[in-house]
Design a protein around this motif. Sequence first.
Motif, short mmCIF file in Angstrom:
data_model
loop_
_atom_site.label_atom_id
_atom_site.label_comp_id
_atom_site.label_asym_id
_atom_site.label_seq_id
_atom_site.Cartn_x
_atom_site.Cartn_y
_atom_site.Cartn_z
N ALA A 42 0.81 -1.22 0.00
CA ALA A 42 0.00 0.00 0.00
C ALA A 42 0.85 1.27 0.00
O ALA A 42 0.52 2.24 -0.69
N ALA A 43 1.94 1.29 0.75
CA ALA A 43 2.78 2.50 0.79
C ALA A 43 3.33 2.83 -0.59
O ALA A 43 3.40 4.01 -0.97
N PHE A 44 3.69 1.80 -1.36
CA PHE A 44 4.19 2.01 -2.72
C PHE A 44 3.07 2.53 -3.63
O PHE A 44 3.28 3.40 -4.47
N HIS A 45 1.88 1.97 -3.45
CA HIS A 45 0.72 2.41 -4.23
C HIS A 45 0.41 3.88 -3.93
O HIS A 45 0.17 4.66 -4.85
N TYR A 46 0.43 4.24 -2.66
CA TYR A 46 0.17 5.63 -2.29
C TYR A 46 1.24 6.57 -2.85
O TYR A 46 0.94 7.70 -3.23
N ALA A 47 2.49 6.10 -2.90
CA ALA A 47 3.56 6.92 -3.46
C ALA A 47 3.31 7.20 -4.95
O ALA A 47 3.54 8.32 -5.42
N VAL A 48 2.81 6.20 -5.68
CA VAL A 48 2.47 6.40 -7.08
C VAL A 48 1.33 7.42 -7.19
O VAL A 48 1.40 8.35 -8.00
N GLN A 49 0.31 7.26 -6.36
CA GLN A 49 -0.81 8.19 -6.40
C GLN A 49 -0.38 9.62 -6.09
O GLN A 49 -0.81 10.56 -6.75
N GLN A 67 8.13 7.10 -12.76
CA GLN A 67 8.60 5.75 -13.07
C GLN A 67 9.29 5.07 -11.89
O GLN A 67 9.16 3.86 -11.70
N GLN A 68 9.99 5.83 -11.08
CA GLN A 68 10.64 5.23 -9.91
C GLN A 68 9.60 4.66 -8.95
O GLN A 68 9.73 3.54 -8.45
N GLN A 69 8.53 5.41 -8.69
CA GLN A 69 7.47 4.95 -7.80
C GLN A 69 6.70 3.78 -8.41
O GLN A 69 6.35 2.83 -7.72
N VAL A 70 6.45 3.86 -9.72
CA VAL A 70 5.74 2.78 -10.41
C VAL A 70 6.56 1.49 -10.33
O VAL A 70 6.02 0.42 -10.03
N GLN A 71 7.87 1.58 -10.56
CA GLN A 71 8.73 0.40 -10.53
C GLN A 71 8.78 -0.20 -9.13
O GLN A 71 8.74 -1.42 -8.97
N ALA A 72 8.85 0.64 -8.11
CA ALA A 72 8.89 0.14 -6.73
C ALA A 72 7.59 -0.60 -6.40
O ALA A 72 7.60 -1.67 -5.77
N PHE A 73 6.45 -0.05 -6.83
CA PHE A 73 5.15 -0.71 -6.60
C PHE A 73 5.10 -2.03 -7.38
O PHE A 73 4.69 -3.06 -6.84
N LYS A 74 5.56 -2.00 -8.60
CA LYS A 74 5.57 -3.21 -9.43
C LYS A 74 6.44 -4.30 -8.78
O LYS A 74 6.04 -5.47 -8.71
N ASP A 75 7.62 -3.92 -8.30
CA ASP A 75 8.51 -4.88 -7.65
C ASP A 75 7.87 -5.48 -6.40
O ASP A 75 7.98 -6.68 -6.15
N CYS A 76 7.21 -4.64 -5.62
CA CYS A 76 6.54 -5.12 -4.41
C CYS A 76 5.44 -6.12 -4.76
O CYS A 76 5.33 -7.18 -4.16
N MET A 77 4.62 -5.77 -5.75
CA MET A 77 3.53 -6.66 -6.15
C MET A 77 4.08 -7.97 -6.73
O MET A 77 3.52 -9.04 -6.47
N LYS A 78 5.17 -7.89 -7.46
CA LYS A 78 5.78 -9.09 -8.02
C LYS A 78 6.26 -10.02 -6.90
O LYS A 78 6.06 -11.23 -6.96
N GLU A 79 6.89 -9.45 -5.88
CA GLU A 79 7.35 -10.24 -4.74
C GLU A 79 6.16 -10.86 -3.99
O GLU A 79 6.21 -12.03 -3.58
#
Length: 81
Positions: free
Chosen positions: A33-40, A53-65
Motif C-alpha cells: 500500500a505505501a508504494f501504491h500511495y507513493a504512485v498516487q 517511473q521510480q514509484q511505479v517500478q517500486a510498486f511493481k517490484d513489491c507486487m511481483k514479490e
Amino acid sequence: MSGPNPQGHNWSRKSDEEEDDPLDQMILRTGCAAFHYAVQECMADHQDWRRCQQQVQAFKDCMKEHQKQRMEELQRRQRLA
C-alpha cells in the motif's frame, strides 16, 4: 495540482467510500500500500506518469514479490493436501 498542505496527507484516514473499495482492500492485503500511495501522490503532483517511473517500478517490484510468495504458499499447500 494540489495546494499546499502543511500537515501532509494522512493515509490512515479514509472516507467511507475508500474503505469499501475492493481494489484498495486488495492492495492493503499485499503489503504494498505505501508504494501504491507513493504512485498516487506522484501522479497528483506531476499529472504525468512518465515522471513517476521510480514509484511505479517500486510498486511493481513489491507486487511481483507478493505474487511470488503467494504462489509459493499455494504450491506448498497443494503438496501437503
